[in-house]
Design an enzyme around this catalytic site. Structure first.
Site, short mmCIF file in Angstrom:
data_model
loop_
_atom_site.label_atom_id
_atom_site.label_comp_id
_atom_site.label_asym_id
_atom_site.label_seq_id
_atom_site.Cartn_x
_atom_site.Cartn_y
_atom_site.Cartn_z
N ASP A 56 0.83 -1.19 0.00
CA ASP A 56 0.00 0.00 0.00
C ASP A 56 0.87 1.25 0.00
OD1 ASP A 56 -2.19 -1.61 0.02
OD2 ASP A 56 -2.98 -0.93 1.96
N HIS A 205 3.61 -2.17 3.43
CA HIS A 205 3.54 -0.73 3.15
C HIS A 205 4.91 -0.21 2.74
CE1 HIS A 205 -0.15 -1.30 5.49
NE2 HIS A 205 -0.57 -0.15 4.99
#
Length: 250
Positions: A56, A205
């Site tokens: 992400d 992430h």
């Protein structure tokens, strides 16, 4: 990252929302554009011993170069979910990512979707797609990840209506907590190995945790994770082969 009761397509043992239905492709409706309907996909239905690494991009870009370098060195498939804000602020990083990997839609401003109206959800999805296209020269693939994993049936229906397949995850590495929050390479690797199933979707992430905690635990852990997953006899798959991801039935 709590969520309501929604459909989750995957296989037995998939992490997802309590009470969710579990199905393979044959149990999932598709729209005219090929998007998988009514589900937030937690596991890719496959019998192959492969997992999907997903990243992400909603905050900083501090780990992007390290992540791309490791993925390239190992020749590993991956997918990225990018907010419109990330694409707008970190255009160079967005372009480097998009040159090598599929980029999905992660909303414009990363709000919790259940608290929005339908019109606000549509604006978030469309604005993000426009921002990503401006930054990288093409629209995102037709895959969407809900911010915080917060979702209900209405959210899924609204995103499906925009032509997207919704993609959740099997396991969150929790690398986003940072070193200050107790996240380490060993814990990242351990969480993924404990959740290994064919088609598992791994959430990571690319940014640092905060200005107070500059660690990028997922980026640091990535080569160790790839080595450990490979050691269990697993390979890696890309989500851009999912039905509807390219705007049509795969």
């Amino acid at each position: 990252m709590a969520a309501g009761t929604v459909g989750v397509a995957g296989v037995a043992g998939a992490a997802g929302v309590a009470g969710a239905a579990v199905a393979g492709w044959s149990g999932v409706a598709r729209g005219a554009d090929g998007a998988l309907g009514g589900v937030d996909l937690a596991v890719v239905p496959t019998r192959e011993r492969k997992v999907a690494l997903t990243f992400d991009c909603g905050g900083g870009d501090q780990g992007v170069d390290e992540v791309l370098g490791v993925l390239g060195a190992w020749g590993v498939a991956a997918a990225f979910f990018m907010t419109g804000q990330f694409a707008s602020v970190h255009g160079d990083a967005a372009r480097r990512i998009a040159r090598a990997y599929p980029v999905g839609n992660h909303s414009m401003t990363h709000p919790a979707f259940p608290g929005l109206t339908r019109e606000q959800r549509v604006v978030e999805v469309r604005s993000a797609a426009e921002a990503v296209e401006r930054a990288v020269g093409r629209p995102p693939v037709r895959l969407f990840r809900f911010p915080y994993g917060e979702v209900d049936r209405e959210c899924i229906a609204d995103v499906n209506a925009e032509g997207y397949t919704c993609v959740r995850w099997t396991v969150d590495t929790l690398g986003w907590k940072g070193a200050g929050g107790g996240s380490t390479t060993d814990r990242v690797v351990g969480r993924v190995l404990d959740a290994l199933v064919p088609g598992a979707v791994v959430l990571m992430h690319v940014g640092r945790t905060s200005s107070a905690d500059p660690s990028t635990v997922d980026a640091t852990a990535l080569p160790h994770l790839i080595r450990a997953v490979s050691g269990r006899g697993y390979g890696f798959l890309s989500l851009d082969g999912l039905p509807g991801s390219r705007g049509g039935v795969a």
